[in-house]
Scaffold this motif. Structure first.
Motif, PDB file in Angstrom:
ATOM      1  N   GLU A 134       0.860  -1.184   0.000  1.00 38.32           N
ATOM      2  CA  GLU A 134       0.000   0.000   0.000  1.00 38.32           C
ATOM      3  C   GLU A 134       0.891   1.227   0.000  1.00 38.32           C
ATOM      4  O   GLU A 134       1.539   1.530   1.000  1.00 38.32           O
ATOM      5  N   GLY A 135       0.954   1.890  -1.133  1.00 44.36           N
ATOM      6  CA  GLY A 135       1.795   3.082  -1.243  1.00 44.36           C
ATOM      7  C   GLY A 135       3.240   2.753  -0.938  1.00 44.36           C
ATOM      8  O   GLY A 135       3.834   1.868  -1.549  1.00 44.36           O
ATOM      9  N   ASP A 136       3.818   3.467   0.028  1.00 46.56           N
ATOM     10  CA  ASP A 136       5.214   3.273   0.417  1.00 46.56           C
ATOM     11  C   ASP A 136       5.407   2.161   1.440  1.00 46.56           C
ATOM     12  O   ASP A 136       6.495   2.027   2.001  1.00 46.56           O
ATOM     13  N   TRP A 137       4.358   1.360   1.687  1.00 42.99           N
ATOM     14  CA  TRP A 137       4.392   0.414   2.796  1.00 42.99           C
ATOM     15  C   TRP A 137       4.071  -1.008   2.359  1.00 42.99           C
ATOM     16  O   TRP A 137       3.286  -1.229   1.442  1.00 42.99           O
ATOM     17  N   PHE A 138       4.669  -1.956   3.074  1.00 47.27           N
ATOM     18  CA  PHE A 138       4.223  -3.346   3.058  1.00 47.27           C
ATOM     19  C   PHE A 138       3.366  -3.529   4.300  1.00 47.27           C
ATOM     20  O   PHE A 138       3.749  -3.095   5.393  1.00 47.27           O
ATOM     21  N   VAL A 139       2.221  -4.131   4.141  1.00 48.11           N
ATOM     22  CA  VAL A 139       1.338  -4.463   5.263  1.00 48.11           C
ATOM     23  C   VAL A 139       1.370  -5.979   5.390  1.00 48.11           C
ATOM     24  O   VAL A 139       1.139  -6.692   4.415  1.00 48.11           O
ATOM     25  N   THR A 140       1.664  -6.451   6.579  1.00 43.55           N
ATOM     26  CA  THR A 140       1.763  -7.894   6.811  1.00 43.55           C
ATOM     27  C   THR A 140       0.914  -8.271   8.009  1.00 43.55           C
ATOM     28  O   THR A 140       0.932  -7.582   9.027  1.00 43.55           O
ATOM     29  N   VAL A 141       0.188  -9.361   7.868  1.00 43.63           N
ATOM     30  CA  VAL A 141      -0.500  -9.975   9.004  1.00 43.63           C
ATOM     31  C   VAL A 141       0.120 -11.346   9.180  1.00 43.63           C
ATOM     32  O   VAL A 141       0.160 -12.141   8.248  1.00 43.63           O
ATOM     33  N   ARG A 142       0.648 -11.585  10.379  1.00 42.10           N
ATOM     34  CA  ARG A 142       1.188 -12.900  10.728  1.00 42.10           C
ATOM     35  C   ARG A 142       0.294 -13.476  11.802  1.00 42.10           C
ATOM     36  O   ARG A 142       0.022 -12.828  12.810  1.00 42.10           O
ATOM     37  N   SER A 143      -0.175 -14.691  11.583  1.00 47.07           N
ATOM     38  CA  SER A 143      -1.107 -15.315  12.504  1.00 47.07           C
ATOM     39  C   SER A 143      -0.679 -16.758  12.771  1.00 47.07           C
ATOM     40  O   SER A 143      -0.321 -17.474  11.840  1.00 47.07           O
ATOM     41  N   GLN A 156     -10.836 -15.058   9.652  1.00 48.10           N
ATOM     42  CA  GLN A 156     -10.736 -13.848  10.462  1.00 48.10           C
ATOM     43  C   GLN A 156      -9.324 -13.279  10.418  1.00 48.10           C
ATOM     44  O   GLN A 156      -9.143 -12.066  10.359  1.00 48.10           O
ATOM     45  N   SER A 157      -8.328 -14.148  10.420  1.00 50.61           N
ATOM     46  CA  SER A 157      -6.947 -13.683  10.328  1.00 50.61           C
ATOM     47  C   SER A 157      -6.672 -13.078   8.957  1.00 50.61           C
ATOM     48  O   SER A 157      -6.039 -12.024   8.846  1.00 50.61           O
ATOM     49  N   ALA A 158      -7.134 -13.733   7.899  1.00 46.92           N
ATOM     50  CA  ALA A 158      -6.930 -13.223   6.543  1.00 46.92           C
ATOM     51  C   ALA A 158      -7.593 -11.859   6.360  1.00 46.92           C
ATOM     52  O   ALA A 158      -7.072 -10.983   5.677  1.00 46.92           O
ATOM     53  N   ALA A 159      -8.729 -11.673   6.989  1.00 45.51           N
ATOM     54  CA  ALA A 159      -9.461 -10.409   6.869  1.00 45.51           C
ATOM     55  C   ALA A 159      -8.771  -9.269   7.609  1.00 45.51           C
ATOM     56  O   ALA A 159      -9.008  -8.094   7.300  1.00 45.51           O
ATOM     57  N   ALA A 160      -7.896  -9.579   8.563  1.00 45.18           N
ATOM     58  CA  ALA A 160      -7.243  -8.542   9.368  1.00 45.18           C
ATOM     59  C   ALA A 160      -6.370  -7.615   8.538  1.00 45.18           C
ATOM     60  O   ALA A 160      -6.084  -6.486   8.959  1.00 45.18           O
ATOM     61  N   ILE A 161      -5.937  -8.052   7.361  1.00 49.61           N
ATOM     62  CA  ILE A 161      -5.099  -7.178   6.526  1.00 49.61           C
ATOM     63  C   ILE A 161      -5.909  -6.025   5.936  1.00 49.61           C
ATOM     64  O   ILE A 161      -5.372  -4.958   5.643  1.00 49.61           O
ATOM     65  N   MET A 162      -7.212  -6.220   5.784  1.00 45.39           N
ATOM     66  CA  MET A 162      -8.033  -5.204   5.118  1.00 45.39           C
ATOM     67  C   MET A 162      -8.104  -3.880   5.872  1.00 45.39           C
ATOM     68  O   MET A 162      -7.833  -2.829   5.279  1.00 45.39           O
ATOM     69  N   PRO A 163      -8.460  -3.852   7.162  1.00 45.11           N
ATOM     70  CA  PRO A 163      -8.523  -2.541   7.821  1.00 45.11           C
ATOM     71  C   PRO A 163      -7.156  -1.872   7.919  1.00 45.11           C
ATOM     72  O   PRO A 163      -7.062  -0.647   7.823  1.00 45.11           O
ATOM     73  N   ALA A 164      -6.101  -2.667   8.081  1.00 41.12           N
ATOM     74  CA  ALA A 164      -4.756  -2.076   8.135  1.00 41.12           C
ATOM     75  C   ALA A 164      -4.429  -1.428   6.793  1.00 41.12           C
ATOM     76  O   ALA A 164      -3.957  -0.285   6.732  1.00 41.12           O
ATOM     77  N   SER A 165      -4.670  -2.137   5.703  1.00 35.35           N
ATOM     78  CA  SER A 165      -4.387  -1.605   4.369  1.00 35.35           C
ATOM     79  C   SER A 165      -5.277  -0.404   4.052  1.00 35.35           C
ATOM     80  O   SER A 165      -4.805   0.606   3.502  1.00 35.35           O
ATOM     81  N   LEU A 166      -6.550  -0.499   4.376  1.00 28.78           N
ATOM     82  CA  LEU A 166      -7.470   0.611   4.106  1.00 28.78           C
ATOM     83  C   LEU A 166      -7.083   1.863   4.879  1.00 28.78           C
ATOM     84  O   LEU A 166      -7.177   2.982   4.355  1.00 28.78           O
ATOM     85  N   SER A 167      -6.638   1.710   6.121  1.00 28.18           N
ATOM     86  CA  SER A 167      -6.260   2.885   6.911  1.00 28.18           C
ATOM     87  C   SER A 167      -4.992   3.535   6.353  1.00 28.18           C
ATOM     88  O   SER A 167      -4.873   4.762   6.344  1.00 28.18           O
ATOM     89  N   ILE A 168      -4.054   2.751   5.830  1.00 23.84           N
ATOM     90  CA  ILE A 168      -2.864   3.315   5.201  1.00 23.84           C
ATOM     91  C   ILE A 168      -3.255   4.022   3.911  1.00 23.84           C
ATOM     92  O   ILE A 168      -2.824   5.141   3.646  1.00 23.84           O
ATOM     93  N   ARG A 169      -4.096   3.388   3.124  1.00 15.57           N
ATOM     94  CA  ARG A 169      -4.545   3.982   1.866  1.00 15.57           C
ATOM     95  C   ARG A 169      -5.250   5.323   2.143  1.00 15.57           C
ATOM     96  O   ARG A 169      -5.019   6.300   1.447  1.00 15.57           O
ATOM     97  N   ALA A 170      -6.109   5.354   3.142  1.00 18.80           N
ATOM     98  CA  ALA A 170      -6.827   6.595   3.475  1.00 18.80           C
ATOM     99  C   ALA A 170      -5.863   7.684   3.935  1.00 18.80           C
ATOM    100  O   ALA A 170      -6.017   8.844   3.574  1.00 18.80           O
ATOM    101  N   ALA A 171      -4.858   7.306   4.726  1.00 16.62           N
ATOM    102  CA  ALA A 171      -3.898   8.288   5.219  1.00 16.62           C
ATOM    103  C   ALA A 171      -3.071   8.886   4.077  1.00 16.62           C
ATOM    104  O   ALA A 171      -2.658  10.037   4.135  1.00 16.62           O
ATOM    105  N   GLU A 172      -2.876   8.091   3.021  1.00 10.60           N
ATOM    106  CA  GLU A 172      -2.129   8.590   1.859  1.00 10.60           C
ATOM    107  C   GLU A 172      -3.035   9.346   0.908  1.00 10.60           C
ATOM    108  O   GLU A 172      -2.587   9.818  -0.142  1.00 10.60           O
ATOM    109  N   GLY A 173      -4.336   9.430   1.226  1.00  6.99           N
ATOM    110  CA  GLY A 173      -5.273  10.176   0.409  1.00  6.99           C
ATOM    111  C   GLY A 173      -5.643   9.507  -0.904  1.00  6.99           C
ATOM    112  O   GLY A 173      -6.010  10.153  -1.867  1.00  6.99           O
ATOM    113  N   ARG A 174      -5.571   8.175  -0.908  1.00  5.22           N
ATOM    114  CA  ARG A 174      -5.923   7.449  -2.135  1.00  5.22           C
ATOM    115  C   ARG A 174      -7.267   6.800  -1.975  1.00  5.22           C
ATOM    116  O   ARG A 174      -7.810   6.627  -0.975  1.00  5.22           O
TER     117      ARG A 174
END
Length: 174
Positions: A134-143, A156-174
């Motif tokens: 996501e942008g300048d970042w790698f987002v990783t979920v380890r479970s 549930q673990s696989a889904a955990a990457i979505m809010p993390a990625s979405l929050s980074i995307r929103a912070a970058e204004g995309r």
């Protein structure tokens, strides 16, 4: 929790009393105690620039889930995934590859996934990593969770990457 992490105050802040936000990437980690994943610790890994590699540790029923934000610094997704998988195999040298799911969200880059059957304390477990850019970042979920927890824990673990990625995307204004 922020004060307990070295340089935590330079990498995290509490937002609306419900989240911990990673300052540099915008990644959110929930403080909601009613969640399946209970935030227990914040991690700030030593890097040249504070906040370029962080994690939010969560407990699961008899397991653990960590969400990481790592600045790319020119590293390719392939190389980052290979490094993550190699780290998992060093931790679990007897690991056996297994199929896993990688959930997709229409607004996000699809994650890569690597999953292994492992043994902890004589019991069968599953350990998995989901990684996305996501942008300048790698987002990783380890479970890591008991194998008998099955598909529900995997979903549930696989889904955990979505809010993390979405929050980074929103912070970058995309």
């Amino acid at each position: 929790m922020i004060d307990a992490a070295e340089d935590g105050d330079r990498a995290f802040l509490v937002e609306a009393g419900r989240y911990v936000r990673h300052i540099q990437s915008g990644m959110l980690c929930t403080l909601d105690r009613a969640s399946l994943f209970t935030l227990t610790r914040l991690l700030v890994f030593p890097t040249e620039s504070v906040g370029d590699d962080v994690g939010c540790d969560h407990t699961l029923p008899d397991g653990k889930l960590t969400v990481f934000a790592t600045r790319k610094h020119g590293l390719s997704l392939d190389d980052y995934v290979a490094g993550t998988v190699n780290s998992m195999l060093r931790m679990f040298p007897q690991a056996k590859p297994r199929d896993t799911i990688a959930l997709r969200h229409k607004d996000l880059n699809p994650p890569r996934a690597a999953s292994f059957d492992v043994t902890l304390d004589g019991r069968p477990y599953v350990t998995t990593a989901w990684i996305a850019e996501e942008g300048d970042w790698f987002v990783t979920v380890r479970s890591t969770y008991p194998a008998e927890a099955g598909n529900l824990m995997e979903m549930q673990s696989a889904a955990a990457i979505m809010p993390a990625s979405l929050s980074i995307r929103a912070a970058e204004g995309r």
